[in-house]
Design a protein around this motif. Structure first.
Motif, PDB file in Angstrom:
ATOM      1  N   PRO A  17      15.147  32.961   3.917  1.00  0.00           N
ATOM      2  CA  PRO A  17      14.970  34.236   3.978  1.00  0.00           C
ATOM      3  C   PRO A  17      13.621  34.537   4.914  1.00  0.00           C
ATOM      4  O   PRO A  17      12.671  33.770   5.105  1.00  0.00           O
ATOM      5  CB  PRO A  17      14.601  34.984   2.650  1.00  0.00           C
ATOM      6  N   HIS A 134       9.385  32.741  11.175  1.00  0.00           N
ATOM      7  CA  HIS A 134       9.007  31.838  10.451  1.00  0.00           C
ATOM      8  C   HIS A 134       7.524  31.516  10.663  1.00  0.00           C
ATOM      9  O   HIS A 134       6.912  30.661   9.730  1.00  0.00           O
ATOM     10  CB  HIS A 134       9.964  30.811  10.147  1.00  0.00           C
ATOM     11  N   ARG A 139       1.977  27.728  11.476  1.00  0.00           N
ATOM     12  CA  ARG A 139       1.760  28.314  10.112  1.00  0.00           C
ATOM     13  C   ARG A 139       1.250  27.322   9.087  1.00  0.00           C
ATOM     14  O   ARG A 139       1.335  26.142   9.416  1.00  0.00           O
ATOM     15  CB  ARG A 139       3.079  28.922   9.518  1.00  0.00           C
ATOM     16  N   LYS A 152       1.729  32.784   8.004  1.00  0.00           N
ATOM     17  CA  LYS A 152       2.231  32.570   9.180  1.00  0.00           C
ATOM     18  C   LYS A 152       1.318  33.009  10.151  1.00  0.00           C
ATOM     19  O   LYS A 152       0.520  33.712   9.894  1.00  0.00           O
ATOM     20  CB  LYS A 152       3.639  33.468   9.215  1.00  0.00           C
TER      21      LYS A 152
HETATM   22  N1  LIG Z   1       0.905  36.263   8.484  1.00  0.00           N
HETATM   23  C1  LIG Z   1       1.833  36.615   7.367  1.00  0.00           C
HETATM   24  N2  LIG Z   1       2.236  35.285   6.513  1.00  0.00           N
HETATM   25  C2  LIG Z   1       2.876  35.358   5.504  1.00  0.00           C
HETATM   26  C3  LIG Z   1       3.331  36.672   5.231  1.00  0.00           C
HETATM   27  C4  LIG Z   1       2.667  37.666   5.871  1.00  0.00           C
HETATM   28  O1  LIG Z   1       3.398  39.132   5.678  1.00  0.00           O
HETATM   29  N3  LIG Z   1       2.084  37.767   7.072  1.00  0.00           N
HETATM   30  N4  LIG Z   1       4.015  36.806   3.940  1.00  0.00           N
HETATM   31  C5  LIG Z   1       3.980  35.538   3.046  1.00  0.00           C
HETATM   32  C6  LIG Z   1       5.200  35.727   2.057  1.00  0.00           C
HETATM   33  S1  LIG Z   1       5.040  37.030   0.892  1.00  0.00           S
HETATM   34  C7  LIG Z   1       6.327  34.718   2.373  1.00  0.00           C
HETATM   35  S2  LIG Z   1       7.265  34.824   0.782  1.00  0.00           S
HETATM   36  C8  LIG Z   1       6.191  33.947   3.315  1.00  0.00           C
HETATM   37  C9  LIG Z   1       7.670  33.814   3.807  1.00  0.00           C
HETATM   38  O2  LIG Z   1       7.831  32.825   4.998  1.00  0.00           O
HETATM   39  P1  LIG Z   1       9.239  32.982   5.725  1.00  0.00           P
HETATM   40  O3  LIG Z   1       9.452  34.386   6.537  1.00  0.00           O
HETATM   41  O4  LIG Z   1       9.184  32.054   6.502  1.00  0.00           O
HETATM   42  O5  LIG Z   1      10.467  32.610   4.492  1.00  0.00           O
HETATM   43  O6  LIG Z   1       5.306  33.884   4.143  1.00  0.00           O
HETATM   44  C10 LIG Z   1       3.982  34.306   3.778  1.00  0.00           C
HETATM   45  N5  LIG Z   1       3.137  34.115   4.866  1.00  0.00           N
END
Ligand SMILES: Nc1nc2c(c(=O)[nH]1)N[C@H]1C(S)=C(S)[C@@H](COP(=O)(O)O)O[C@H]1N2
Ligand SMILES: [Mo]
Length: 186
Positions: A17, A134, A139, A152
């Motif tokens: 996801p 992703h 990341r 990320k």
């Molecule tokens: N820059 C950034 N990193 C983030 C987020 C975000 O909103 N912004 N969400 C986090 C959350 S809540 C999750 S579950 C994961 C999801 O990573 P994916 O999209 O690769 O599955 O990223 C994390 N890193």
């Protein structure tokens, strides 16, 4: 009793996801920068080329999202965060790290989480360059914490003496986020 493979109240998925706040940022690699600042002896800024010259690290691990999915045996290739900190040299009082990402994203971790054997600044996933959705081009991946800590589109590490909530932590997520203790929300 054997140790369970998956933390409590998680369901294994084969999907991957995409979850984040805001639009997917795009940054040209020649403009990409990673800053290390705060409580360090040598504040610095790496270009993409400089970053890729640091010690590589490969991690195979299970990841656990606070929304309830887990993904087993994910493969990440990137840079060892410890190598980044060896250059910047955290001051003795630095115990926490605010990880910064694009779109004002932040996630707080302990310095020990950044130095942990399963933590990597990843630019490849499953043998291919990390997709922008992703978190590409780079990341953080911290498998021993809920996946919201795995920022990320990383832009930097801020070394701190005291803990401080990041983006999701200010909105009710747990300061530490250990999936085995189910540290989901306050
Ligand atoms: N820059 C950034 N990193 C983030 C987020 C975000 O909103 N912004 N969400 C986090 C959350 S809540 C999750 S579950 C994961 C999801 O990573 P994916 O999209 O690769 O599955 O990223 C994390 N890193
Ligand atoms: Mo999440």
């Amino acid at each position: 009793m054997p140790e369970p493979r998956v933390p409590p109240n998680q369901t294994v998925t084969r999907l991957f996801p995409v979850l984040h706040f805001g639009p997917v940022p795009r940054v040209a690699l020649d403009r990409w920068r990673f800053r290390v600042f705060g409580l360090v002896r040598r504040p610095l800024e790496f270009s993409w080329e400089e970053m890729l010259q640091l010690r590589p690290k490969t991690v195979r691990a299970d990841i656990h999202c606070v929304t309830g999915w887990s993904k087993l045996d994910t493969e990440w290739e990137g840079i060892d965060p410890q190598a980044v900190l060896e250059v910047a040299e955290p001051l003795p009082e630095a115990r926490y790290v605010m990880v910064h990402g694009m779109n004002q994203f932040t996630a707080n971790l302990e310095l020990d989480d950044i130095l942990a054997p399963d933590t990597v600044l990843a630019h490849r996933f499953a043998g291919a360059p990390l997709a922008a959705e992703h978190g590409g081009p780079m990341r953080l991946v911290v498998p021993h914490r809920y996946f919201w800590k795995s920022a990320k589109w990383v832009t930097g590490f801020e070394l701190m003496a005291e803990d401080r909530p990041g983006f999701w932590e200010e909105r009710g997520y747990h300061l530490r986020g250990d999936p085995w203790q189910e540290e989901r929300y306050w």
